[in-house]
Motif scaffolding. Structure first.
Motif, PDB file in Angstrom:
ATOM      1  N   ASP A  16       4.360  -9.533  10.255  1.00 47.42           N
ATOM      2  CA  ASP A  16       4.769  -9.167   9.658  1.00 47.42           C
ATOM      3  C   ASP A  16       4.126  -7.782   8.331  1.00 47.42           C
ATOM      4  O   ASP A  16       3.200  -7.330   9.195  1.00 47.42           O
ATOM      5  N   SER A  17       4.731  -7.233   7.760  1.00 50.93           N
ATOM      6  CA  SER A  17       4.662  -5.821   7.338  1.00 50.93           C
ATOM      7  C   SER A  17       4.533  -6.426   5.604  1.00 50.93           C
ATOM      8  O   SER A  17       4.807  -6.981   4.938  1.00 50.93           O
ATOM      9  N   LEU A  18       3.610  -5.565   5.294  1.00 56.00           N
ATOM     10  CA  LEU A  18       3.511  -5.367   3.880  1.00 56.00           C
ATOM     11  C   LEU A  18       2.670  -3.913   3.722  1.00 56.00           C
ATOM     12  O   LEU A  18       2.446  -3.660   4.518  1.00 56.00           O
ATOM     13  N   ARG A  19       2.406  -3.424   1.900  1.00 54.16           N
ATOM     14  CA  ARG A  19       2.209  -2.305   2.153  1.00 54.16           C
ATOM     15  C   ARG A  19       1.519  -2.600   0.575  1.00 54.16           C
ATOM     16  O   ARG A  19       2.163  -3.154   0.072  1.00 54.16           O
ATOM     17  N   LEU A  20       0.705  -1.567   0.761  1.00 54.85           N
ATOM     18  CA  LEU A  20       0.010  -2.008  -0.402  1.00 54.85           C
ATOM     19  C   LEU A  20      -0.420  -0.581  -1.241  1.00 54.85           C
ATOM     20  O   LEU A  20      -0.128   0.715  -0.651  1.00 54.85           O
ATOM     21  N   SER A  21      -0.613  -0.458  -2.676  1.00 57.43           N
ATOM     22  CA  SER A  21      -0.314   0.758  -3.307  1.00 57.43           C
ATOM     23  C   SER A  21      -1.573   0.667  -4.101  1.00 57.43           C
ATOM     24  O   SER A  21      -2.101  -0.513  -4.411  1.00 57.43           O
ATOM     25  N   CYS A  22      -2.072   1.683  -4.535  1.00 54.65           N
ATOM     26  CA  CYS A  22      -3.647   1.601  -5.347  1.00 54.65           C
ATOM     27  C   CYS A  22      -2.988   2.842  -6.650  1.00 54.65           C
ATOM     28  O   CYS A  22      -3.050   4.535  -6.222  1.00 54.65           O
ATOM     29  N   ALA A  23      -3.122   2.435  -7.541  1.00 47.88           N
ATOM     30  CA  ALA A  23      -2.607   3.561  -8.502  1.00 47.88           C
ATOM     31  C   ALA A  23      -3.897   4.077  -9.222  1.00 47.88           C
ATOM     32  O   ALA A  23      -4.738   3.585  -9.709  1.00 47.88           O
ATOM     33  N   ALA A  24      -3.552   5.326  -9.292  1.00 49.14           N
ATOM     34  CA  ALA A  24      -5.438   5.727  -9.742  1.00 49.14           C
ATOM     35  C   ALA A  24      -5.031   6.569 -11.295  1.00 49.14           C
ATOM     36  O   ALA A  24      -3.926   6.951 -11.733  1.00 49.14           O
ATOM     37  N   SER A  25      -5.697   6.858 -12.432  1.00 50.17           N
ATOM     38  CA  SER A  25      -5.670   7.196 -13.515  1.00 50.17           C
ATOM     39  C   SER A  25      -7.298   7.851 -14.427  1.00 50.17           C
ATOM     40  O   SER A  25      -8.364   7.560 -13.561  1.00 50.17           O
ATOM     41  N   GLY A  26      -7.315   8.606 -14.695  1.00 48.40           N
ATOM     42  CA  GLY A  26      -8.658   8.687 -15.581  1.00 48.40           C
ATOM     43  C   GLY A  26      -9.109  10.432 -15.208  1.00 48.40           C
ATOM     44  O   GLY A  26     -10.026  10.884 -15.941  1.00 48.40           O
ATOM     45  N   ARG A  27      -8.807  11.046 -13.808  1.00 50.08           N
ATOM     46  CA  ARG A  27      -9.130  11.960 -13.586  1.00 50.08           C
ATOM     47  C   ARG A  27      -8.109  12.563 -12.149  1.00 50.08           C
ATOM     48  O   ARG A  27      -7.609  11.947 -12.842  1.00 50.08           O
ATOM     49  N   THR A  28      -8.514  14.257 -11.758  1.00 49.96           N
ATOM     50  CA  THR A  28      -7.118  14.215 -11.216  1.00 49.96           C
ATOM     51  C   THR A  28      -7.391  13.553  -9.918  1.00 49.96           C
ATOM     52  O   THR A  28      -7.987  14.099  -9.658  1.00 49.96           O
ATOM     53  N   PHE A  29      -6.202  13.137  -9.512  1.00 49.43           N
ATOM     54  CA  PHE A  29      -6.296  12.518  -8.441  1.00 49.43           C
ATOM     55  C   PHE A  29      -6.517  13.294  -7.649  1.00 49.43           C
ATOM     56  O   PHE A  29      -7.049  12.714  -5.938  1.00 49.43           O
ATOM     57  N   SER A  30      -6.172  14.400  -7.011  1.00 49.28           N
ATOM     58  CA  SER A  30      -5.758  15.446  -5.738  1.00 49.28           C
ATOM     59  C   SER A  30      -7.204  15.810  -5.862  1.00 49.28           C
ATOM     60  O   SER A  30      -7.693  16.291  -4.752  1.00 49.28           O
ATOM     61  N   ASP A  31      -7.984  15.239  -6.061  1.00 52.68           N
ATOM     62  CA  ASP A  31      -9.964  16.063  -5.988  1.00 52.68           C
ATOM     63  C   ASP A  31     -10.220  14.690  -5.478  1.00 52.68           C
ATOM     64  O   ASP A  31     -11.234  15.354  -5.344  1.00 52.68           O
ATOM     65  N   TYR A  32      -9.802  13.675  -5.239  1.00 50.42           N
ATOM     66  CA  TYR A  32     -10.706  13.177  -4.522  1.00 50.42           C
ATOM     67  C   TYR A  32      -9.869  13.017  -3.429  1.00 50.42           C
ATOM     68  O   TYR A  32      -8.214  12.720  -3.073  1.00 50.42           O
ATOM     69  N   ALA A  33     -10.968  12.264  -2.402  1.00 52.78           N
ATOM     70  CA  ALA A  33     -10.359  11.292  -0.862  1.00 52.78           C
ATOM     71  C   ALA A  33     -10.385   9.856  -0.868  1.00 52.78           C
ATOM     72  O   ALA A  33     -10.757  10.109  -2.050  1.00 52.78           O
ATOM     73  N   MET A  34      -8.918   9.675   0.070  1.00 50.36           N
ATOM     74  CA  MET A  34      -9.135   7.706  -0.676  1.00 50.36           C
ATOM     75  C   MET A  34      -9.165   6.687   0.156  1.00 50.36           C
ATOM     76  O   MET A  34      -9.283   7.493   1.549  1.00 50.36           O
ATOM     77  N   GLY A  35      -9.807   6.000   0.118  1.00 47.61           N
ATOM     78  CA  GLY A  35     -10.575   4.656   1.241  1.00 47.61           C
ATOM     79  C   GLY A  35      -9.919   3.228   0.971  1.00 47.61           C
ATOM     80  O   GLY A  35      -9.762   3.723   0.175  1.00 47.61           O
ATOM     81  N   TRP A  36      -9.235   3.080   1.905  1.00 48.87           N
ATOM     82  CA  TRP A  36      -9.336   1.074   1.735  1.00 48.87           C
ATOM     83  C   TRP A  36     -10.241   0.499   2.896  1.00 48.87           C
ATOM     84  O   TRP A  36     -10.899   1.340   3.990  1.00 48.87           O
ATOM     85  N   PHE A  37     -10.701  -0.449   2.602  1.00 46.94           N
ATOM     86  CA  PHE A  37     -11.546  -1.261   2.487  1.00 46.94           C
ATOM     87  C   PHE A  37     -11.350  -2.693   2.477  1.00 46.94           C
ATOM     88  O   PHE A  37     -10.258  -2.629   2.018  1.00 46.94           O
ATOM     89  N   ARG A  38     -12.374  -3.796   3.692  1.00 45.04           N
ATOM     90  CA  ARG A  38     -11.405  -4.852   3.209  1.00 45.04           C
ATOM     91  C   ARG A  38     -12.763  -5.853   3.795  1.00 45.04           C
ATOM     92  O   ARG A  38     -13.938  -5.265   4.220  1.00 45.04           O
ATOM     93  N   GLN A  39     -12.888  -6.981   2.348  1.00 37.23           N
ATOM     94  CA  GLN A  39     -13.903  -8.104   3.119  1.00 37.23           C
ATOM     95  C   GLN A  39     -12.846  -9.335   3.222  1.00 37.23           C
ATOM     96  O   GLN A  39     -12.421 -10.089   1.891  1.00 37.23           O
ATOM     97  N   ALA A  40     -14.080  -9.955   4.087  1.00 33.42           N
ATOM     98  CA  ALA A  40     -13.007 -11.735   4.640  1.00 33.42           C
ATOM     99  C   ALA A  40     -14.544 -12.029   3.770  1.00 33.42           C
ATOM    100  O   ALA A  40     -15.270 -11.643   3.705  1.00 33.42           O
TER     101      ALA A  40
END
Length: 122
Positions: A16-40
């Protein structure tokens, strides 16, 4: 710091498929690189994918390359992780994180979300 909130996790079957979203607030979002991590359970947090501030560069762990796609919409202050062909070994809590530059290294990220659970049944 930027505040991050993930959503979109759930229980799915292998393939199957899933789409995760991550909403940002508080600072200028475009100033940041973004990453996804996971922990089992019982394992260290591991890199999944990263994207530069502009979206022009993306990086993937070998284990997800060809199945997952990271993208961002700076107008919506949101980063996404499209996950296709999910496998049971993808089961983990998924976290988004913000950094001044795209990296595969956990400690390079200073802001983290609370995580969203993804469970893939066989």
């Amino acid at each position: 710091q930027v505040q991050l909130v993930e959503s979109g996790g759930g229980l799915v079957q292998a393939g199957d498929s899933l789409r995760l979203s991550c909403a940002a607030s508080g600072r200028t979002f475009s100033d940041y690189a973004m990453g996804w991590f996971r922990q089992a359970p019982g394992k260290e947090r591991e890199f999944v994918a990263a994207i530069s501030w502009s979206g022009g560069s993306t990086y993937y762990a070998d284990s997800v390359k060809g199945r997952f796609t990271i993208s961002r919409d700076n107008a919506k202050n949101t980063v996404y992780l499209q996950m296709n062909s999910l496998k049971p070994e993808d089961t983990a809590v998924y976290y988004c994180a913000a950094s001044r530059s795209a990296s595969t290294v956990v400690r390079r990220y200073g802001s983290w979300g609370q995580g969203t659970q993804v469970t893939v049944s066989s």
